[in-house]
Structures are given as structure tokens and as C-alpha cells.
Design an enzyme around this catalytic site. Structure first.
Site, PDB file in Angstrom:
ATOM      1  N   HIS A 141       0.844  -1.203   0.000  1.00  0.00           N
ATOM      2  CA  HIS A 141       0.000   0.000   0.000  1.00  0.00           C
ATOM      3  C   HIS A 141       0.880   1.253   0.000  1.00  0.00           C
ATOM      4  O   HIS A 141       0.373   2.367   0.111  1.00  0.00           O
ATOM      5  CB  HIS A 141      -0.863   0.067   1.267  1.00  0.00           C
ATOM      6  N   ARG A 159      -9.512   3.160  -7.162  1.00  0.00           N
ATOM      7  CA  ARG A 159     -10.971   3.132  -7.019  1.00  0.00           C
ATOM      8  C   ARG A 159     -11.436   4.568  -6.860  1.00  0.00           C
ATOM      9  O   ARG A 159     -10.653   5.414  -6.371  1.00  0.00           O
ATOM     10  CB  ARG A 159     -11.301   2.331  -5.748  1.00  0.00           C
ATOM     11  N   SER A 174     -15.303   2.861   2.291  1.00  0.00           N
ATOM     12  CA  SER A 174     -14.785   1.533   2.603  1.00  0.00           C
ATOM     13  C   SER A 174     -13.724   1.625   3.706  1.00  0.00           C
ATOM     14  O   SER A 174     -13.688   0.810   4.633  1.00  0.00           O
ATOM     15  CB  SER A 174     -14.193   0.924   1.325  1.00  0.00           C
ATOM     16  N   TYR A 208     -11.106  -0.368  -9.922  1.00  0.00           N
ATOM     17  CA  TYR A 208     -12.106  -1.233  -9.269  1.00  0.00           C
ATOM     18  C   TYR A 208     -13.378  -1.281 -10.114  1.00  0.00           C
ATOM     19  O   TYR A 208     -13.950  -2.334 -10.359  1.00  0.00           O
ATOM     20  CB  TYR A 208     -12.398  -0.632  -7.890  1.00  0.00           C
ATOM     21  N   ARG A 249     -16.958  -6.617   2.516  1.00  0.00           N
ATOM     22  CA  ARG A 249     -18.062  -5.934   3.191  1.00  0.00           C
ATOM     23  C   ARG A 249     -19.289  -5.825   2.297  1.00  0.00           C
ATOM     24  O   ARG A 249     -20.306  -6.465   2.535  1.00  0.00           O
ATOM     25  CB  ARG A 249     -17.588  -4.542   3.639  1.00  0.00           C
ATOM     26  N   LYS A 250     -19.209  -5.032   1.240  1.00  0.00           N
ATOM     27  CA  LYS A 250     -20.374  -4.785   0.400  1.00  0.00           C
ATOM     28  C   LYS A 250     -20.057  -5.006  -1.084  1.00  0.00           C
ATOM     29  O   LYS A 250     -20.882  -5.507  -1.834  1.00  0.00           O
ATOM     30  CB  LYS A 250     -20.851  -3.340   0.624  1.00  0.00           C
ATOM     31  N   GLY A 251     -18.864  -4.586  -1.478  1.00  0.00           N
ATOM     32  CA  GLY A 251     -18.387  -4.868  -2.836  1.00  0.00           C
ATOM     33  C   GLY A 251     -19.191  -4.198  -3.930  1.00  0.00           C
ATOM     34  O   GLY A 251     -19.374  -4.767  -4.997  1.00  0.00           O
TER      35      GLY A 251
HETATM   36  P1  A3P Z   1     -16.378  -2.238   0.380  1.00  0.00           P
HETATM   37  O1  A3P Z   1     -15.928  -1.868   1.753  1.00  0.00           O
HETATM   38  O2  A3P Z   1     -16.926  -1.071  -0.382  1.00  0.00           O
HETATM   39  O3  A3P Z   1     -17.317  -3.405   0.363  1.00  0.00           O
HETATM   40  P2  A3P Z   1      -9.079  -3.735  -0.059  1.00  0.00           P
HETATM   41  O4  A3P Z   1      -8.977  -5.180  -0.360  1.00  0.00           O
HETATM   42  O5  A3P Z   1      -8.149  -2.891  -0.866  1.00  0.00           O
HETATM   43  O6  A3P Z   1      -9.026  -3.486   1.393  1.00  0.00           O
HETATM   44  O7  A3P Z   1     -10.520  -3.251  -0.578  1.00  0.00           O
HETATM   45  C1  A3P Z   1     -11.665  -3.677   0.079  1.00  0.00           C
HETATM   46  C2  A3P Z   1     -12.879  -3.395  -0.770  1.00  0.00           C
HETATM   47  O8  A3P Z   1     -12.901  -4.302  -1.899  1.00  0.00           O
HETATM   48  C3  A3P Z   1     -14.149  -3.661   0.016  1.00  0.00           C
HETATM   49  O9  A3P Z   1     -15.099  -2.702  -0.464  1.00  0.00           O
HETATM   50  C4  A3P Z   1     -14.485  -5.077  -0.412  1.00  0.00           C
HETATM   51  O10 A3P Z   1     -15.813  -5.452  -0.196  1.00  0.00           O
HETATM   52  C5  A3P Z   1     -14.153  -4.996  -1.888  1.00  0.00           C
HETATM   53  N1  A3P Z   1     -13.990  -6.304  -2.517  1.00  0.00           N
HETATM   54  C6  A3P Z   1     -13.297  -7.366  -2.074  1.00  0.00           C
HETATM   55  N2  A3P Z   1     -13.403  -8.397  -2.925  1.00  0.00           N
HETATM   56  C7  A3P Z   1     -14.186  -7.978  -3.937  1.00  0.00           C
HETATM   57  C8  A3P Z   1     -14.687  -8.611  -5.127  1.00  0.00           C
HETATM   58  N3  A3P Z   1     -14.379  -9.858  -5.430  1.00  0.00           N
HETATM   59  N4  A3P Z   1     -15.477  -7.879  -5.937  1.00  0.00           N
HETATM   60  C9  A3P Z   1     -15.787  -6.597  -5.631  1.00  0.00           C
HETATM   61  N5  A3P Z   1     -15.359  -5.962  -4.520  1.00  0.00           N
HETATM   62  C10 A3P Z   1     -14.558  -6.637  -3.680  1.00  0.00           C
END
Ligand code: A3P
Length: 300
Positions: free
Chosen positions: A116, A138, A146, A201, A257-259
Site C-alpha cells: 500500500h 478506485r 470503505s 475497481y 463488506r459490500k463490494g
Molecule cells: P467495500 O468496503 O466497499 O465493500 P481492499 O482489499 O483494498 O481493502 O478493498 C476492500 C474493498 O474491496 C471492500 O469494499 C471489499 O468489499 C471490496 N472487494 C473485495 N473483494 C471484492 C470482489 N471480489 N469484488 C468486488 N469488490 C470486492
């Protein structure tokens, strides 16, 4: 996630319960980092990390879809090597202790690594060796939302006092790993670099199999059409959330979480939305990265 890594992580999370909120993050060269996962000795040791030409590096500002792409890359690499997916351990180089970094220096190629870190803090040897880097971005509004939820649920991070407070910190860059806008501007400078591929994203949400195809090609992994489609099918939000229940335990709901695209509309006030629009205009308007992010489509 490997068993020793998971128990070390659990021990650290226990440790976090006894820490004061303000001790959970600290500054290193002006940027905030999470004390538990990323202590200064890790960052110090990274300064002398030796990259390799064939390292596969994944870079993302926090909450831009890093773990999603970790899953995708692991599947691509396993399929290209004719193996089944192995490690579940997050490959974040700044989470590696100096001892783990030594082990990594002897790991077989190709190594799958992630970070990161702001591009200027990524060990210089990655650029010198021209290691390929996949960078995930994103839209900033969904990233902030998020990030807020993640900080609320992760015991290793300071709990935000409120959405409004977190939003202000996000805007001023007073969050772990620093300012979203600073990261974006730094990557803009490298957007035409042949060793860098930037994907968003939102693009992946809409074109996952095409994304898998492009990413495999970028890293020179040869996959059949069937393998590409299988990887895309197994990398949707629901598929990954389901399969993470075994590997991530209770943290599954936190990482997955929500995706969705557009959850910011449930959090941003009109004034916050306008302020973010102005900041985006001021800092990123007209850049190639802004065109990729399609701000008007996803953030208005
Ligand atoms: P949300 O909190 O909006 O749901 P990171 O991995 O960089 O920490 O990012 C996390 C974000 O990616 C979260 O967003 C998570 O739900 C989402 N995410 C993880 N896997 C995913 C997938 N297969 N498709 C879409 N979003 C995904």
C-alpha cells in the site's frame, strides 16, 4: 492464511486491545502507518529490499480492491503454473518483519508481492529492476467509505469518532498510508511506464474476465480462455466472500463488506460530496488517471 501467520496476527490483535487509540498509528517520514501491522523496523528493513525482474507486484491505496486482486493474481499464477492456489498470507511487504524479509529474499521466483506504500516509498530496487507493477485504483468517494468501515471494524486501527471526522482526515491525508490524492498524482506520473499497469475497481466490476485477460497478459502468464473465465467466475464478490470464510475467519465480513460501486451515496452529505468534487477537480482534472476513474460517472 498460513497457520503461523494467522496466530501471529491473532496475538497482535490481542495486543491491540490493550493499546491506547493514539498508539495504534505512528508517523514514519511524515506518513501514518498502523503500529501493529507495520512497525518502524519493517519499514527500515524494506529500504534495502532487493527486487527481482520477475517479481509480480500488486500496488493499491487502502480499500481500492487490493484483496480482490490478491485473489485474482494467486489464481492466475496457480493456473499458469498448473498448480492449485497455495498461500493465503497477505503479501504486503511492509507487514513483513525483518526476519520474514530475509526468508523472502530466498523465496523462489516468481514472487508475488504487494504493497500500500506511496510509490516514492516503494523500495527503489523495484524501479531499477523494472519489476512489473499492477496498480489498482478506485473512485475516492467509495474508497473513503470503505476505509471508514474498515477502520471501525479492525481492532488494530484507531476507531474513527464519526464518519464526518474520518471524512475530514481522509481529505487532509491524515489516514494510514497517507493521502489518496498524493498517491493518485504520483501514479499519474508513471501511467505510461511499460512496467506499470493501472486498472480500476469499477472497470473490474464491469469487465472482470477482460480484466483477468489483460492482467495475465501484462505479467506474461499464458492462460486458456477457459482458465480466464473460471478465474473470473471464482473472483466475483460473492464467490470470494464465500471462500474467504475458511481462510479469513471472522475478518471475512470485514474484508468482503459490500463490494459495490456507489455506496458513498449512503454516507456523503451534499457538502462533503461537493468538497470532494472540488478537490478532485483541483488536483486530478485533466489527468489520464482521472479519465480512467470516470469520476463523473461514478461520483456524481
Ligand atoms: P467495500 O468496503 O466497499 O465493500 P481492499 O482489499 O483494498 O481493502 O478493498 C476492500 C474493498 O474491496 C471492500 O469494499 C471489499 O468489499 C471490496 N472487494 C473485495 N473483494 C471484492 C470482489 N471480489 N469484488 C468486488 N469488490 C470486492
Amino acid at each position: 492464511m498460513s497457520a503461523p501467520y494467522r496466530s501471529r496476527l491473532q496475538a497482535r490483535m490481542e495486543e491491540a486491545k490493550h493499546m491506547k487509540e493514539e498508539e495504534k498509528q505512528y508517523r514514519y517520514n511524515g506518513i501514518l502507518y498502523p503500529t501493529i501491522m507495520c512497525p518502524p523496523e519493517n519499514l527500515k528493513a524494506l529500504e534495502s529490499m532487493e527486487a527481482r525482474e520477475d517479481d509480480v507486484m500488486l500496488v493499491a491505496y487502502p480499500k481500492c480492491g487490493f484483496n480482490w486482486m490478491v485473489g485474482v493474481m494467486r489464481k492466475i499464477m496457480a493456473a499458469a503454473a498448473g498448480k492449485t492456489e497455495e498461500s493465503k498470507m497477505p503479501p504486503i511487504i511492509e507487514f513483513f518483519t525483518p526476519e520474514m524479509q530475509k526468508v523472502l529474499s530466498e523465496a523462489p521466483s516468481p514472487r508475488f508481492l504487494g504493497t500500500h506504500l506511496h510509490p516514492t516509498n516503494i523500495p527503489g530496487s523495484f524501479t531499477a529492476k523494472k519489476s512489473k507493477m499492477l496498480v489498482v485504483f478506485r473512485n475516492p468517494k467509495d474508497t473513503a467509505v470503505s476505509f471508514y468501515h474498515f477502520s471501525n471494524k479492525n481492532p488494530g486501527l484507531p476507531t474513527p469518532e464519526s464518519w464526518d471526522k474520518f471524512y475530514s482526515e481522509f481529505m487532509s491525508g491524515d489516514v494510514i498510508w497517507g493521502s489518496y490524492f498524493d498517491h493518485a498524482l504520483a501514479w499519474e506520473k508513471r501511467i505510461n511506464d511499460p512496467d506499470v499497469m493501472i486498472v480500476t475497481y469499477e472497470y473490474l466490476k464491469e469487465n472482470l474476465s477482460e480484466g483477468v485477460r489483460q492482467v495475465s497478459k501484462f505479467f506474461n502468464f499464458t492462460l486458456s480462455e477457459e482458465q480466464i473465465l473460471t478465474i473470473a467466475r471464482d473472483s466475483t464478490f460473492n464467490a470470494m466472500k464465500e471462500s474467504s470464510k475458511g481462510s479469513h475467519g471472522q475478518m471475512s465480513d470485514v474484508f468482503f463488506r459490500k463490494g459495490e460501486v456507489g455506496d458513498w451515496k449512503n454516507h456523503f452529505s451534499e457538502a462533503q460530496s461537493k468538497e470532494m468534487d472540488d478537490e478532485f477537480e483541483k488536483r486530478l482534472a485533466g489527468t489520464k488517471l482521472a479519465a480512467k476513474l470516470k469520476y463523473n460517472l461514478y461520483c456524481k
